[in-house]
Design an enzyme around this catalytic site. Structure first.
Site, PDB file in Angstrom:
ATOM      1  CG  LEU A  94      10.442  53.609  55.753  1.00 12.86           C
ATOM      2  CD1 LEU A  94      11.286  52.346  55.791  1.00 12.86           C
ATOM      3  CD2 LEU A  94       9.679  53.768  57.071  1.00 12.86           C
ATOM      4  CB  CYS A  95      13.895  59.134  53.389  1.00 12.31           C
ATOM      5  SG  CYS A  95      12.878  59.573  51.988  1.00 12.31           S
ATOM      6  CB  THR A  96       9.034  61.655  54.521  1.00 11.54           C
ATOM      7  OG1 THR A  96       9.245  61.947  53.150  1.00 11.54           O
ATOM      8  CG2 THR A  96       8.187  62.743  55.148  1.00 11.54           C
TER       9      THR A  96
END
Lengths: 531, 428
Positions: B207-209
């Site tokens: 998700l952080c990407t």
């Protein structure tokens, strides 16, 4: 569940502003996807628009429309060929209804070709079908020009002498030929044309040539512009693995000389370089995704993808070595590509321009992508220069091959293929047949059964020539044909100097047991197409 | 009706003639056709790419009573391979249209459609069939059917499968130019859960990407699909079959990509990423379905040696097939004779149930209201028998079962089929 696929006809007349607003929102802002693209969506995702275009320009002739032929053509019609013609002189008999789904009981006693054509046409309204009620072998004798208008001939359930005649004709007319046979629980499929050149072969396990082991100047400059020692934590853990590997390789060469790591110990030493750069807390390396990826991908440094054997075969094919004014575009392009590899490419193919995803910030990743794209552009321009010279040398205009074709060729340089087929006539004639290969296949445990079946499928045709019927076609005493078929097969082996010991009696029996039966599921199995 | 005498001439040759390469105990006879036409019941799960081919192949292999189950309706993108459907059928039930078309074409066959989810049918429904063929596109659905098929399996005291309780299942699968066919004989050949490693994990982006460092068009699309839609669309559920939803994701992803300078967001890619579209063509389905049907015919008649037990097919570079003999996992929760569980002989039944619920290795987290039996005796049952079996909860397990190695059968609404646990007594 809501599903909308067709433009709706039952929308109310547009009388109020509200409806106009709704329609605007629905249709005006939405780019229209043509019905054709939606229908073929799942296959376009495999072979793309270019592949589809080739399929949609194919005109296919099917010889015999039993289940083998009908099922093969069915899969092509669904995919969207331009047109097909079915050739068969048979009338529909009851046993046809037990194995052919492209017939129904209303067709009993009528033309098989006509009924199969009608039911095939139902499958795809974009495909034009026609039929000829005649025997394929008669047509071959009396009207060879008939085949001129096709791009592909699919010959099903034809015996060897007829296939040899047909292949001669197809080769002289440069028409692709597929020979399909199903016989009981056994089948065979043979592709035949003089030469097939492929640009987009779409190999399964392609590894991009990212040149970590041999970066060009701009790539090396870019990689060395990041100083890991002074980088802040964010940059440190977002430096793409490509850069880590290029830096590690440079350091490896500085300390170990020009050879790349070869054995396990050296490879570990190489990975140790990467690990020594990781940030630590209390001397324990902290987890950094980019370093994990670098270690996983270090094999791309140890074994850099070179120029594959199949691409070498294209580059050094006699047709690429000796161009003449009749050379096809493919071979002119191949010659220009070889000029590049031997010249500015320094033994490498042009850069493709795309890179796999790697852990990085958006900016660093896009900057890296640009370095590769720029190099791909320059390489393409260099090939273009060679191409112009090659074209001039054979008296063709320097712009005879357009930029788009060149770009596509260069982009797929790593997966070029040339395939050539041996003629069936050469394969089977005692003088030219490769008896050693057959002996080896019959003797090897892994291939013996298949080789035996190959021989037996040819033997049933020889049997047919001798006895005017196939072995096992009479229900009563079908086993009487077992020794007869065996003696035919033994005779064929003797013709090419091979002993009969390799024949498996159980397989001879099996081929006779299955007689001429055609089972729909087997017919479907042989219905694979490639183009 | 037309005179169709001789219709099964070719099939009959395969079934009525003796051969040397046949299944063990094959009895060549003319009666096979009659048997296939009237006695055998087969279920085809799925009426999509594989399902259409399977139905046609089954009908032309003499199977006269076929049921087909599929919850899906026909879409334009099915028409390049699902040959039983036409443009005018778009929006209709796949199972119903497929059944009608096969019956129109092959006289005398009965195809019964079920336009519903596989979970809507109970175990009794599936028990009716002699043979189940799967033409599915998800691991979840396969595992569900696997639990059903394996739930009929019983073992004798020595832990040997009772052959009469085997519900054979034949599974086909395709992806683009590749596919597989496998024969699952619960208790004999590996079931899906024995070989879960055969199914590669799906690619999922962190998700952080997606939120912070998008690099590819797919990252932009997944961001809009997974993060932006729920944020901006309140409670509206995303429907990948709704064109306006898909268009919104596409337009927003395009915007996001432009912001970051990323190229390559197209509607086609958006659909591919969001719906996890698997490419599909007619001929791969034809090959795999034919292999599955042939195995079905062989299982019923033994007219030829069967596949043992997994065939892969690759049509990318030429044509390649390979048959592998995979091994069962003797510890398999779904088809095993009993998963070992260590208990003290003095533990009460309640304590055994608690241990079971706490054990992730035994799938305990799925258990909601477990009913326990051993052999023919009900130890603790929910429902009408609850009151009469409740006293057992306080008894020691060793007083309730035959002894060390006894098999407990666990039934629970959280499981599609019963689970077998083999008790291993340890002295506390």
């Amino acid at each position: 569940m809501r599903r909308r696929s067709e433009p709706r006809e039952d929308l109310p007349h547009v009388t109020s502003r509200r409806w106009i607003a709704l329609l605007d929102k629905r249709t005006l802002s939405i780019p229209h996807v043509p019905l054709r693209d939606r229908k073929y969506d799942r296959q376009l995702r495999i072979w793309g628009a270019h592949g589809q275009q080739l399929l949609e320009s194919s005109r296919v002739c099917l010889l015999h429309c039993g289940p083998t032929g009908s099922e093969t053509l069915k899969n092509l019609v669904l995919g969207g060929i331009a047109a097909f013609t079915v050739v068969d002189d048979a009338k529909v008999q009851p046993h046809d209804l037990g194995n052919n789904f492209l017939l129904d009981s209303s067709s009993l006693g009528k033309s098989k070709a006509q009924h199969v054509t009608t039911l095939l046409e139902e499958l795809n309204e974009s495909v034009a079908g026609s039929f000829v009620e005649e025997s394929p072998s008669t047509l071959l004798e009396t009207n060879p020009d008939f085949f001129l208008s096709f791009t592909l001939v699919i010959a099903t359930q034809m015996i060897e002498p007829d296939v040899i005649k047909l292949e001669d004709l197809c080769h002289s007319l440069e028409i692709k030929l597929l020979v399909v046979r199903s016989y009981g629980l056994v089948g065979s499929l043979r592709a035949s044309l003089q030469e097939q050149t492929v640009i987009e072969s779409k190999p399964d396990n392609h590894v991009e040539n990212l040149r970590f082991h041999k970066p060009w100047r701009e790539l090396e400059d870019f990689a060395m512009s990041i100083d890991l020692a002074t980088a802040d934590d964010i940059l440190h853990k977002h430096t793409p693995y490509a850069i880590l590997l290029i830096q590690a390789t440079k350091q490896w060469h500085a300390t170990h000389g020009p050879e790349l790591p070869q054995n396990a110990r050296e490879k570990q030493a190489y990975r140790d370089i990467l690990q020594s750069w990781q940030r630590r807390i209390d001397d324990v390396p902290i987890e950094e995704e980019n370093f994990t990826e670098a270690i996983e991908n270090s094999r791309k440094v140890f074994a850099p993808p070179g120029i594959g054997r199949e691409v070498q075969m294209v580059l050094y094919d006699p047709k690429a070595m000796e161009l003449d004014p009749r050379s096809s575009d493919f071979w002119v392009l191949a010659a220009a590509l070889r000029d590049f590899v031997e010249g500015e490419g320094e033994g490498c193919l042009p850069i493709e321009g795309s890179i796999p995803d790697m852990w990085a910030t958006t900016e660093l990743f896009l900057a890296l992508q640009r370095v590769y794209r720029d190099k791909a552009e320059r390489d393409t321009a260099a090939v273009r220069g060679h191409l112009a010279r090659r074209l001039a040398s054979i008296g063709r205009d320097a712009a005879a091959i357009d930029a788009k074709t060149l770009r596509n060729f260069v982009k797929h340089a790593h997966c070029l293929r040339v395939v050539r087929w041996r003629r069936l006539a050469q394969e089977v004639a005692p003088g030219t047949c490769d008896a050693a290969a057959l002996r080896q296949a019959l003797g090897d445990e892994d291939t013996a059964a298949n080789a035996c079946l190959y021989l037996l499928l040819r033997a049933v045709d020889r049997f047919h020539t001798l006895h005017a019927r196939f072995p096992g076609c009479y229900d009563g005493e079908f086993e009487d044909d077992v020794p007869l078929l065996k003696s035919v097969a033994v005779g064929m082996l003797a013709e090419v100097g091979l002993a009969s010991g390799a024949l498996v009696d159980d397989l001879v029996h099996e081929v006779v047991r299955c007689g001429t039966l055609v089972y729909n599921a087997m017919a479907s199995t042989t219905s694979v197409f490639q183009f | 009706m037309e005179d169709l005498d001789g219709r099964w001439r070719d099939l009959n040759r395969l079934l009525a003639r003796p051969g040397n390469i046949v299944g063990p105990g094959f009895e060549p006879q003319d009666e096979w056709i009659e048997f296939l036409q009237h006695q055998v019941r087969v279920l085809c799960v799925g009426a999509g790419g594989l399902g259409c081919e399977l139905l046609k192949d089954l009908a032309l292999s003499g199977f006269g009573n076929i049921d087909v189950i599929d919850l899906d309706t026909i879409d334009v993108s099915n028409l390049n391979r699902q040959f039983l459907f036409r443009m005018k059928d778009v929006g209709k039930s796949k199972a119903k249209v497929a059944a009608e078309r096969v019956m129109e074409r092959v006289q005398g066959v009965t195809v019964t459609p079920h336009f519903c989810r596989i979970e809507e049918k109970d175990r009794d429904f599936y028990e009716e069939f002699h043979l189940i063929l799967l033409g599915l596109d998800s691991l979840e659905a396969r595992r569900y059917m696997n639990q059903i098929a394996c739930s009929f399996l019983e073992f004798d005291e020595d832990g040997k499968p009772d052959l009469s309780t085997i519900k054979p299942m034949i599974d086909g699968g395709t992806e683009g130019l590749k596919g597989h066919a496998r024969v699952i004989l619960p208790g004999i050949t590996p079931c899906f859960d024995c070989t879960l490693w055969l199914f590669p994990p799906q690619t999922k982006f962190p998700l952080c990407t997606l939120a912070e460092t998008p690099r590819s068009p797919a990252h932009c699309i997944e961001y809009v699909h997974l993060i932006q839609w729920p944020q901006e669309k309140g409670g509206e559920e995303f429907d990948s079959d709704d064109d306006t939803h898909m268009q919104w994701v596409y337009q927003q992803a395009l915007k996001r990509a432009q912001q970051y300078g990323i190229q390559g967001v197209t509607l086609q890619l958006t659909q591919g990423v969001v719906k996890n579209i698997i490419p599909a063509i007619a001929s791969t389905n034809a090959v795999v379905a034919a292999a599955c049907t042939l195995e079905a015919l062989k299982l019923v008649t033994l007219c030829s040696t069967g596949m043992n037990n997994y065939m892969m097919y690759v049509g990318t570079d030429g044509i390649y097939t390979h048959t592998a003999q995979y091994e069962r996992d003797t510890q398999c929760l779904v088809c095993g004779a009993g998963v070992p569980m260590q208990v003290s002989p003095t533990a009460t039944l309640q304590e055994v149930i608690d241990t079971l619920k706490e054990s992730p290795a035994l799938g305990g987290r799925h258990l909601r209201r477990p009913s326990i039996s051993s052999g023919s005796s009900n130890l603790y049952m929910h429902g009408p028998l609850e009151e009469s079996t409740r006293p057992n909860l306080r008894k020691t397990i060793s007083s309730l079962v035959d002894g060390d190695g006894s098999i407990l059968q666990v039934n629970d609404p959280g499981l599609a089929g019963p689970m077998r646990v083999s008790l291993q007594f340890r002295q506390s």
